[in-house]
Scaffold this active site. Structure first.
Site, PDB file in Angstrom:
ATOM      1  N   HIS A   1     -61.058   0.513  -9.216  1.00 24.13           N
ATOM      2  CA  HIS A   1     -62.328   1.105  -8.776  1.00 24.13           C
ATOM      3  C   HIS A   1     -63.307   0.012  -8.321  1.00 24.13           C
ATOM      4  O   HIS A   1     -64.473   0.297  -8.036  1.00 24.13           O
ATOM      5  CB  HIS A   1     -62.992   1.871  -9.927  1.00 24.13           C
ATOM      6  CG  HIS A   1     -62.257   3.109 -10.359  1.00 24.13           C
ATOM      7  ND1 HIS A   1     -61.748   4.032  -9.472  1.00 24.13           N
ATOM      8  CD2 HIS A   1     -61.978   3.596 -11.605  1.00 24.13           C
ATOM      9  CE1 HIS A   1     -61.183   5.029 -10.149  1.00 24.13           C
ATOM     10  NE2 HIS A   1     -61.310   4.781 -11.434  1.00 24.13           N
TER      11      HIS A   1
ATOM     12  N   GLY B   1     -59.660  20.105  -8.196  1.00 22.46           N
ATOM     13  CA  GLY B   1     -58.979  19.502  -7.060  1.00 22.46           C
ATOM     14  C   GLY B   1     -59.314  20.149  -5.741  1.00 22.46           C
ATOM     15  O   GLY B   1     -58.532  20.119  -4.794  1.00 22.46           O
TER      16      GLY B   1
END
Length: 311
Positions: free
Chosen positions: A127, A269
């Site tokens: 990240h 999602g």
């Protein structure tokens, strides 16, 4: 279940348990002006990370939190494992002693010495902003799949995630979270800074950018990813990866792959879930920030803000 999932679950379970014992102000620390979770990152780890030696055949996945990195990470790992079946050394990939937690900046300071023993190809998630990656990543031209997602869905997903995991500070209201998100007071920093900094590498030959939204056309996206990393899979093998990496398939298997974190990671999602939280004021503030920071950039255009972030 692959061995690294056992380590994934063990580390996450420990982070959740440690987080429950911490006051909110203890759950994050700052490094180079960016906040990180105390339960999984440390200053010692970041110092040790500087000496990490990337390989030219490493398979990197970079993405801001809640951009879909766990989903796409599953796709990448499956692609590499499937490709390795053509290689007589494939069994090395299942050696319990040679597996590590896939996120580069998460673990203990000795992790990078152990990673030197991992066989190629190593699949590595991160990240981190590009300036905080080890110099060797760009020096050795390791290939990087950069995953980006529209900021409104990222914020929405991050809100539910941070309130569902004890390792991160929780928020009593969406309003409080939104203010913190817009100010970059998040684990791994500001979304807008993240995309802005990665935009400087958008034209690098070793960087391929793909959006969460376009990956909803999974088969084509998986094929492009496989070609970028020179994995040489057949159409049948590609389809197998696609079938195993559908959101429904991953959600049903999440207790085995991600333990207690599974239900939090694989919530919906979907695209445009932000419409359930954003009001007119939130939209105006986010629209203005995006216009100011990212609208004129290559990655900003790739996000297709007007399609995915306008009511």
């Amino acid at each position: 279940m692959s061995k690294h999932r056992k380590k994934f679950i063990a580390l996450v379970d420990k982070a959740m348990a440690d987080g429950k014992k911490m006051a909110p102000e203890e759950q994050m620390f700052s490094y180079k002006g960016i906040l990180y979770p105390t339960t999984v990152c440390s200053l010692e780890v970041f110092k040790a990370l500087e000496s990490f030696e990337a390989r030219s055949d490493d398979v990197f996945l970079a993405g801001y939190p809640k951009s879909g990195t766990n989903w796409v990470g599953q796709i990448l790992t499956d692609l590499v494992l499937t490709s390795a079946k053509h290689n007589e050394d494939e069994n090395n990939l299942d050696d319990d002693e040679l597996e590590e937690f896939p996120y580069l900046e998460v673990g203990d300071p000795e992790k990078y010495q152990r990673m030197a023993n991992l066989p190629s190809r190593r699949v590595i998630f991160t990240h981190l902003q590009p300036d905080n990656l080890p110099n060797s990543v760009f020096k050795n031209k390791a290939k990087i799949l950069l995953l980006i997602r529209n900021p409104k869905d990222v914020a929405t997903s991050f809100y539910y995630f941070t309130n569902g995991i004890a390792a991160l500070p929780s928020y009593t209201t969406w309003e409080n979270f939104f203010t913190a998100f817009m100010n970059g007071e998040m684990a791994w920093g500001s979304y807008f800074d993240y995309v802005f900094e990665w935009n400087k590498h958008a034209d690098d030959s070793n960087v391929m950018t793909i959006t969460y939204e376009e990956l909803k056309e999974v088969t084509l996206g998986v094929k492009h990813i496989s070609e970028f990393f020179d994995l040489h899979l057949t159409d049948e093998e590609i389809q197998g990866v696609v079938d195993r990496s559908s959101f429904q398939a991953m959600k049903e298997n999440s207790d085995k792959t991600h333990g207690a974190l599974g239900n939090v990671l694989f919530r919906k999602g979907s695209v445009s879930d932000w419409k359930n939280l954003f009001n007119e004021d939130h939209n105006q503030k986010m629209d203005s920030m995006f216009e100011e920071r990212l609208s004129g950039t290559k990655l900003g255009r790739k996000i297709k803000y007007d399609i995915y972030c306008k009511p």
